[in-house]
Design a protein around this motif. Sequence first.
Motif, mmCIF file in Angstrom:
data_model
loop_
_atom_site.group_PDB
_atom_site.id
_atom_site.type_symbol
_atom_site.label_atom_id
_atom_site.label_comp_id
_atom_site.label_asym_id
_atom_site.label_seq_id
_atom_site.Cartn_x
_atom_site.Cartn_y
_atom_site.Cartn_z
ATOM 1 N N THR A 182 1.726 7.199 -16.421
ATOM 2 C CA THR A 182 0.714 7.989 -15.584
ATOM 3 C C THR A 182 0.069 6.701 -15.058
ATOM 4 O OG1 THR A 182 0.418 9.665 -17.240
ATOM 5 C CG2 THR A 182 -1.314 9.306 -15.462
ATOM 6 N N VAL A 183 0.232 6.824 -13.618
ATOM 7 C CA VAL A 183 -0.607 5.815 -12.900
ATOM 8 C C VAL A 183 -1.855 6.485 -12.166
ATOM 9 C CG1 VAL A 183 -0.345 4.105 -10.955
ATOM 10 C CG2 VAL A 183 1.730 4.712 -12.590
ATOM 11 N N LYS A 211 0.865 -1.176 0.079
ATOM 12 C CA LYS A 211 0.110 0.218 -0.041
ATOM 13 C C LYS A 211 0.868 1.201 -0.062
ATOM 14 C CE LYS A 211 -0.811 -0.016 5.000
ATOM 15 N NZ LYS A 211 -1.672 -0.159 6.076
ATOM 16 N N MET A 212 2.186 0.907 0.262
ATOM 17 C CA MET A 212 2.911 2.221 0.376
ATOM 18 C C MET A 212 3.146 2.871 -0.901
ATOM 19 S SD MET A 212 6.752 0.716 1.177
ATOM 20 C CE MET A 212 7.548 2.433 1.359
ATOM 21 N N PHE A 213 3.110 1.980 -2.042
ATOM 22 C CA PHE A 213 3.100 2.334 -3.320
ATOM 23 C C PHE A 213 1.844 2.882 -4.265
ATOM 24 C CE2 PHE A 213 6.594 -0.800 -2.657
ATOM 25 C CZ PHE A 213 7.529 0.064 -2.606
ATOM 26 N N CYS A 214 0.760 3.047 -3.261
ATOM 27 C CA CYS A 214 -0.455 3.526 -3.761
ATOM 28 C C CYS A 214 -0.603 4.901 -3.401
ATOM 29 C CB CYS A 214 -1.511 2.562 -3.253
ATOM 30 S SG CYS A 214 -1.566 0.644 -3.550
ATOM 31 N N SER A 215 -0.904 5.803 -4.385
ATOM 32 C CA SER A 215 -1.233 7.235 -4.066
ATOM 33 C C SER A 215 -2.766 7.547 -4.223
ATOM 34 C CB SER A 215 -0.354 8.190 -5.158
ATOM 35 O OG SER A 215 -0.592 9.542 -5.071
ATOM 36 N N SER A 216 -3.141 8.587 -3.573
ATOM 37 C CA SER A 216 -4.590 8.890 -3.433
ATOM 38 C C SER A 216 -4.638 9.987 -4.772
ATOM 39 C CB SER A 216 -4.678 9.737 -2.178
ATOM 40 O OG SER A 216 -3.940 10.925 -1.804
ATOM 41 N N SER A 217 -3.676 10.408 -5.366
ATOM 42 C CA SER A 217 -3.836 10.969 -6.623
ATOM 43 C C SER A 217 -3.097 10.564 -7.615
ATOM 44 C CB SER A 217 -3.199 12.534 -6.158
ATOM 45 O OG SER A 217 -1.901 12.616 -6.007
#
Length: 206
Positions: free
Chosen positions: A179-180, A13-19
């Motif tokens: 772009t992610v 989850k540390m590699f998941c961004s809210s934006s």
Amino acid sequence: MTAKDNNLPIVSKMFCSSSEVVLEVRRRPHVVYGGGFVVTDSSQKVVFRVDGCGVTGKKGDLILRDGNGDALILIRPKGGIVEALNVNRQWMGYSFNYEGSQKLVFSLKEPNSFLVKNNPIRISIEHRGHSKDSDFEIKGYFPDKACSIVDSTGYIIAQVTVKQEVEELMTNKDIYQVTVKPGIDQAFVFGVVAVLDYIYDGSTRC
């Protein structure tokens, strides 16, 4: 795939961004650490790097590392004589836990033919909490740096494109951007990009 599934981490989850995040990829020459590529953010900070070109001592092995150089995913072709004769070679991505043991997180099947640009490349997730419908597919053609990773509903989770300023100056595919989308595991995305780079004879391959 549901919105809930979209937000489940695949590696961490540390590699998941809210934006939404736009990251730049630069290929490394083979003479530098065995080739591969570096991924940086808008401030040129290294977020990931991929080591290839037999850096582990085994041809075909790739390692995705974080910005500190710690190994996140070991990627290797599925072995065996039967697999070697199979037209659709599979790639397996293994994550490392804190004890250093490996766990399969995704597999990718090569296309039937590299001559057909729109031949689908399928990715399966091997992760507790993800539904059976949480598989992905590559749409487009990676060598042109014009492709997307889409989920089972057709939602684009990540897109590979040539940087506009680079495209205007030259047709240089050594620098491109990914772009992610929000909530998507960036480590998983670049694990997939690493396999695509190798399949299409990129900087990770000798």
